[in-house]
Design a protein around this motif. Structure first.
Motif, short mmCIF file in Angstrom:
data_model
loop_
_atom_site.label_atom_id
_atom_site.label_comp_id
_atom_site.label_asym_id
_atom_site.label_seq_id
_atom_site.Cartn_x
_atom_site.Cartn_y
_atom_site.Cartn_z
N UNK A 15 0.79 -1.22 0.00
CA UNK A 15 0.00 0.00 0.00
C UNK A 15 0.82 1.27 0.00
N UNK A 16 2.13 1.14 0.20
CA UNK A 16 2.98 2.33 0.34
C UNK A 16 2.96 3.23 -0.90
N UNK A 17 2.97 2.71 -2.14
CA UNK A 17 2.96 3.61 -3.30
C UNK A 17 1.60 4.24 -3.59
N UNK A 18 0.55 3.85 -2.86
CA UNK A 18 -0.80 4.24 -3.20
C UNK A 18 -1.25 5.47 -2.42
N UNK A 19 -2.19 6.17 -2.99
CA UNK A 19 -2.74 7.36 -2.35
C UNK A 19 -3.52 6.97 -1.10
N UNK A 20 -3.64 7.92 -0.17
CA UNK A 20 -4.16 7.61 1.16
C UNK A 20 -5.63 7.24 1.17
N UNK A 21 -6.39 7.62 0.13
CA UNK A 21 -7.82 7.28 0.14
C UNK A 21 -8.09 5.80 -0.09
N UNK A 22 -7.06 5.06 -0.52
CA UNK A 22 -7.25 3.62 -0.73
C UNK A 22 -6.82 2.90 0.54
#
Length: 526
Positions: free
Chosen positions: A144-151
């Motif tokens: 999840x680290x590369x993903x935007x916070x809403x996910x």
């Protein structure tokens, strides 16, 4: 090692072949391999290089097609998942497992639907060996680290990666091993049908020289040209139609760390993959665009580049811009026309049309790279009533492709053994050679650096180039840099020019070429 004959000196016109296969993509090479292994005399012709078009322009996945469940294509998904298991076993060097991360977007498909689809995906395949789906907390999971916070929520499931153009070449090599002839740069000009066989006129696309061959049956595996071949060169009417859909991809510098890939949902209900690529890059694709132009000249459009960038930018924190793109490729999928209004909804299943009103012809409509082996098996079975020599059991489901004579779990051990054999090679080069050639890497790599010859860039040696010319039908620098490998991403213009000069010199210098590449003894390295 010596190189390959041109068509004028290798095509045997004195006696009929059992089968003439037109098309050197994955389906044509798969059918040639299966039929030759059952005892048929087979000639395959390809007007360009092997895998020049659709078969080298895929998303490089061996997968069931998770999104096809949405269109109730349960049989296709089940067959593809079962084939995924088989292909992982017979080609463990060029096909390997990969985990895919699917973030849940509240604005798109509901989580329960994704969970249900993934449950089916895990259970449609009996005896699945890959890890099953698991739910992810994207705020705490490394993926999840590369993903935007809403996910916040997501799922992780298994599929497979494939070196697509190498899969084609290895099938061609194994077809030769069991007796087939493969002629590239050889165009079918026309074929005249008689009650007992076909008379085909072939043309060497480099020299213009023509020759004539006889065949008892013909396979039309021309991909995007399947309908044109029937109508214009074979004069055979068909009730089936092909629908051309362009799929485009972009390659950018690596966007995220880790071995996992990502599958993203878009507002238009399409999905886009972001996949680790050639160690330093991220591959992003694909699009689905109706195509009505020449299938031999296909390029990505600026709108498609923008679309792919916007698709991943909805998810990644690191922005991908059009100016970041280092390479693009596009191909035309020759899908069976099922009259779907949406290009994304057109079936990826295949139709095999046999016309036996005179000498038999089988035409391949549609298909996907994952199911090529089963398609080939079905094609041979459909021809068997008309060609008794084919009435033998199938054999390709458990026979390794060249270089893949080891268990998938043993790749790391094989790599360590190979590094000990050629300690002068860098870790990166050793990995690439084993991933491209498997146990045949021992044919290429010498125990000392002096034996590797001239270098074209950091990792491509004359020794490897010679192997590709002598055994894999390579005829140009492009064949080597973009289809036998993806080293075109790393090689300078000067090295590319030097490589082309070297290849031309090798081809001109071969006075007694050998028309049967792929017959180097299989390497059984203890």
């Amino acid at each position: 090692m010596s190189s390959i004959h041109e068509v004028s000196s290798t095509v045997d016109s004195s006696m009929p072949y059992d089968l003439l296969v037109v098309g050197g993509g994955i389906n044509g090479c798969g059918i040639a391999r299966d039929a030759a292994g059952r005892g048929a005399s087979v000639l395959l012709v390809e007007q360009d290089d092997l895998a020049s078009h659709t078969s080298s322009a895929s998303t490089k996945l061996i997968h069931g097609g998770l999104r096809y469940l949405e269109y109730y294509e349960f049989r296709l998904v089940r067959e593809a998942l079962m084939e995924r298991e088989r292909l992982l076993k017979i080609a463990p060097h060029i096909i390997w497992p990969m985990r895919f991360v699917l973030p849940h977007s509240k604005m798109l498909r509901p989580a329960w639907l994704l969970r249900t689809g993934l449950f089916l995906y895990d259970h449609l395949c009996p005896n699945m060996t890959l890890p099953r789906t698991k739910a992810l907390n994207l705020r705490t999971a490394p993926a999840g680290k590369p993903l935007r916070s809403e996910y916040v929520r997501g799922f992780e499931y298994s599929d497979g990666w494939v070196q697509d153009s190498r899969l084609v070449v290895l099938n061609a090599m194994d077809a030769v091993r069991v007796g087939a002839k493969i002629e590239t740069r050889t165009r079918l000009v026309k074929a005249v049908r008689g009650p007992q066989g076909w008379t085909a006129t072939l043309e060497n696309t480099r020299t213009g020289e023509q020759s004539t061959v006889q065949a008892k049956a013909l396979v039309n595996a021309a991909g995007p040209w399947v309908a044109e071949l029937l109508k214009d060169r074979l004069n055979v009417p068909s009730r089936n139609r092909v629908r051309l859909v362009k799929g485009s991809h972009i390659v950018v510098p690596r966007v995220f760390e880790g071995a996992q890939a990502y599958i993203f949902q878009n507002p238009d209900k399409r999905i886009v993959f972001a996949i680790p690529y050639e160690q330093d890059f991220t591959l992003i694709g694909t699009t689905d665009v109706p195509w009505e132009q020449d299938p031999g000249h296909v390029e990505i459009s600026p709108d498609e580049i923008t679309y792919l960038c916007e698709s991943v930018n909805r998810y990644f924190t690191k922005t991908v811009r059009p100016e970041d793109v280092v390479w693009t490729y596009a191909g035309v999928r020759p899908l069976y026309d099922d009259n779907s209004g949406n290009a994304s909804a057109v079936t990826r299943d295949y139709v095999l049309d046999v016309d036996a009103t005179a000498a038999p012809i089988l035409s391949v409509f549609g298909g996907k790279i994952t199911t090529f082996r089963k398609l080939a098996e079905h094609a041979v079975e459909k021809l068997a009533p008309h060609l008794p020599v084919l009435r033998k059991p199938g054999w390709t489901d458990g026979t390794p492709l060249p270089g893949g004579e080891f268990a998938p779990k043993d790749f790391d051990a094989q790599l360590s053994r190979f590094r000990a054999h050629a300690p002068h090679l860098s870790e990166r080069t050793s990995w690439r050679l084993m991933r491209n050639y498997g146990l045949r890497a021992y044919i290429i790599a010498t125990s000392t650096p002096e034996g590797m010859g001239q270098m074209f860039g950091d990792t491509l040696s004359a020794r490897e180039v010679d192997y590709l010319i002598d055994n894999e039908w390579a005829r140009t620098a492009e064949d080597i840099l973009w289809r036998r490998s993806r080293l075109g991403l790393f090689v300078s213009d000067a090295d590319r020019a030097a490589l082309q000069t070297y290849v031309e010199g090798r081809l001109q210098g071969d006075a007694t070429p050998d028309s049967n590449p792929g017959q180097v003894a299989r390497q059984n390295v203890a």
